[in-house]
Design an enzyme around this catalytic site. Structure first.
Site, PDB file in Angstrom:
ATOM      1  NE  ARG A 403     -43.557 -26.683  -6.832  1.00  0.00           N
ATOM      2  CZ  ARG A 403     -44.712 -27.088  -6.322  1.00  0.00           C
ATOM      3  NH1 ARG A 403     -44.878 -27.111  -5.003  1.00  0.00           N
ATOM      4  NH2 ARG A 403     -45.706 -27.473  -7.096  1.00  0.00           N
ATOM      5  CG  HIS A 410     -38.105 -22.425  -5.944  1.00  0.00           C
ATOM      6  ND1 HIS A 410     -37.674 -23.589  -6.570  1.00  0.00           N
ATOM      7  CD2 HIS A 410     -38.981 -22.812  -4.992  1.00  0.00           C
ATOM      8  CE1 HIS A 410     -38.266 -24.620  -6.018  1.00  0.00           C
ATOM      9  NE2 HIS A 410     -39.074 -24.183  -5.069  1.00  0.00           N
ATOM     10  CB  SER A 441     -38.868 -15.836   1.591  1.00  0.00           C
ATOM     11  OG  SER A 441     -39.275 -15.105   0.461  1.00  0.00           O
ATOM     12  CG  HIS A 445     -39.692 -10.434  -0.049  1.00  0.00           C
ATOM     13  ND1 HIS A 445     -39.168 -11.704  -0.055  1.00  0.00           N
ATOM     14  CD2 HIS A 445     -40.029 -10.171  -1.338  1.00  0.00           C
ATOM     15  CE1 HIS A 445     -39.179 -12.186  -1.279  1.00  0.00           C
ATOM     16  NE2 HIS A 445     -39.696 -11.277  -2.086  1.00  0.00           N
TER      17      HIS A 445
END
Length: 535
Positions: A403, A410, A441, A445
């Site tokens: 976070r 985020h 995510s 990536h």
């Protein structure tokens, strides 16, 4: 005899005063100290005000989710009680639960944490230590070159190779930016202008959505991939294209996502058109360091150009720092092992050799991008909310680390992924919502690393989608002991070592053991698994 003495005392007292009885500098020293104390007190009040604003922002972000849950629970209980009353013969209109889609991130004026910490001498000393280490890298490189080749020349050949073909990067970026500036803005404007006057709102919305999705897929989806593959861009240039592709996609989605509910919920009077966002606000949004669209943001009164110059100098220093880490700590290790057969021993040794440079690269990437790059653009645009990251280094759980590491991304994932998933599922599947965010995510990536390095090796995907998910649910916010902070840092060191080690091995394997075919399995199978020598 007393008269001369008295006169001397009077003259002595008068001499201590200037014209009109103003005290001499000696008597004015307490006044200056008082002024200095007042200035210190004023600085203290300013620092205290900034601290209170930061606490306020963090408190709002922390209570927003639980408060929404509490209100939803209260509404659900009231609906249940009302429905029970209606079954007993009492006719009551049942209230419906409304999701306020306009609720979102609150922007306010606040500084980055490192800017505040660097005002403390003890913390700034750590920054000086990193600069000293950079000087040490430069001196050692010069010394090795002089001993081996008898010359004192720094050749940044790896750096020039990584950022090659920048002219191709420039025109490709201009095409993506021009489309992002014109496409979503005019598409939303045309749809919003016709929505309330149309008798076929559903068909109009579906047609506009499909047209915009097709344009997004062509210009921001396929075009960057074509440029990267067709022109065989080097790694750093590929990173620029692919990361800008993702940024433009996230920005354009936020712009459309934030304005569609406003247009739909608008109740126009006769002859009144819905208020659409201004072009200047959208243009500002494309450059300001946030992925959440707002019509306006808190702004600083002026630009500190010296601060901008220092931050860009720090970015340049980080580039050279990364270059020396690769040249001095990574390349020699893997090149020296090129003549050794692949084995578990060589893999373990390479992994632990790559741990330190991997962690240094992580810290450099954080400082160069999340602090320097974003703060430089924020300063030039007078963007006042500088909370691009939080104190992730103090995290005792991976849930808190995820976070606080990158607040900019985020926020986008939280408001447009996690919260929208909960809204669509009527807040039933929180674990599924969190898992979906991790999967998205991880895929993004892995997509970035695959295109930028030119080979498929799902190290990043496994770390995010498997190990990251496990750590997020096991090492959660219930872990408060400082021991867990040590565990978190140990896992980060190992994880970065694994990434650097495996990606470097695959990079050299792709060079020295090229593919012989173009079959699917050969394209997705890492070459370092079958190459006879580790490179």
């Amino acid at each position: 005899m007393a008269t001369p003495d008295t006169g001397n005392n009077v003259r002595h007292r008068n001499a201590s005063k200037g014209p009109s009885g103003i005290p001499s500098p000696a008597d004015g020293e307490p006044k200056r100290r008082g002024v200095a104390d007042a200035e210190l007190e004023a600085d203290g009040l300013i620092q205290w005000k900034r601290h209170i604003e930061q606490v306020k922002a963090e408190l709002l972000e922390q209570i927003q989710g639980p408060l929404n849950d509490l209100l939803d629970k209260a509404i659900a209980e009231s609906v249940h009680s009302y429905s029970k009353c209606s079954t007993d013969g009492v006719s009551i209109n049942k209230p419906t639960r409304v999701h306020r889609m306009e609720d979102g991130k609150v922007f306010m004026s606040r500084r980055s944490i490192l800017d505040e910490l660097f005002e403390i001498n003890h913390i700034r000393t750590i920054y000086h230590m990193f600069i000293a280490a950079l000087f040490l890298f430069i001196i050692s490189t010069l010394a090795v070159d002089y001993i081996d080749q008898g010359r004192l020349v720094l050749e940044f050949d790896l750096l020039f190779y990584a950022f090659g073909k920048l002219s191709t990067v420039l025109w490709a970026w201009l095409i993506m930016f021009s489309y992002t500036l014109a496409g979503p803005y005019h598409a939303l404007g045309l749809w919003g202008g016709c929505y309330h006057s149309s008798h076929f709102k559903g068909a109009l919305t579906a047609g506009a959505g499909l047209a915009l999705a097709a344009m997004q897929m062509c210009i921001l989806g396929l075009f960057p991939i074509y440029v990267v593959v067709q022109y065989q861009l080097p790694p750093a240039s590929r990173f620029i294209i692919i990361l800008e592709q993702i940024r433009f996609l996230m920005k354009s989605y936020s712009y459309v996502r934030e304005n569609i509910p406003v247009i739909i919920n608008h109740k126009p009077k006769q002859g009144e058109a819905p208020r659409l966002p201004t072009f200047s606000s959208y243009l500002y949004f494309l450059f300001c360091p946030t992925l959440i669209y707002r019509e306006s943001y808190p702004r600083n009164p002026y630009i500190r150009w010296n601060y901008v110059a220092v931050t860009f100098a720090q970015i340049l220093g980080c580039l050279f720092y990364g270059y020396f880490i690769l040249v001095r700590l990574c390349v020699p290790v893997f090149m020296n092992e090129s003549n050794q057969p692949f084995s578990t021993r060589t893999l373990v040794l390479a992994l632990f050799h790559a741990t330190l440079p991997g962690m240094l690269i992580l810290l450099l990437a954080f400082f160069a991008f999340l602090h320097c790059w974003l703060n430089a653009f924020a300063e030039m645009l007078r963007f006042a909310d500088r909370m691009f990251y939080k104190d992730w280094w103090n995290s005792t759980s991976f849930a808190n680390y995820y976070r606080t590491w990158n607040v900019v991304v985020h926020d986008w994932l939280y408001y447009y992924g996690y919260r929208d998933f909960l809204w669509l599922s009527n807040r039933r599947f929180r674990s599924a919502a969190m898992l979906s965010v991790f999967i998205v995510s991880a895929v993004v990536h892995e997509y970035v690393f695959t295109l930028c390095f030119g080979f498929f090796y799902p190290v990043m995907f496994c770390l995010f989608a498997v190990i990251g998910v496990v750590f997020n649910f096991t090492l959660n916010d219930k872990r408060k002991s400082p021991v867990w902070n040590i565990i978190m840092w140990t896992c980060l060191f190992i994880g970065q070592g694994v990434q650097v080690c495996l990606y470097c091995q695959e990079w050299y394997a792709q060079i020295h053991c090229p593919r012989t075919g173009r079959s699917f399995w050969e394209l997705v199978t890492p070459r370092s698994w079958s190459c006879s020598y580790q490179r």
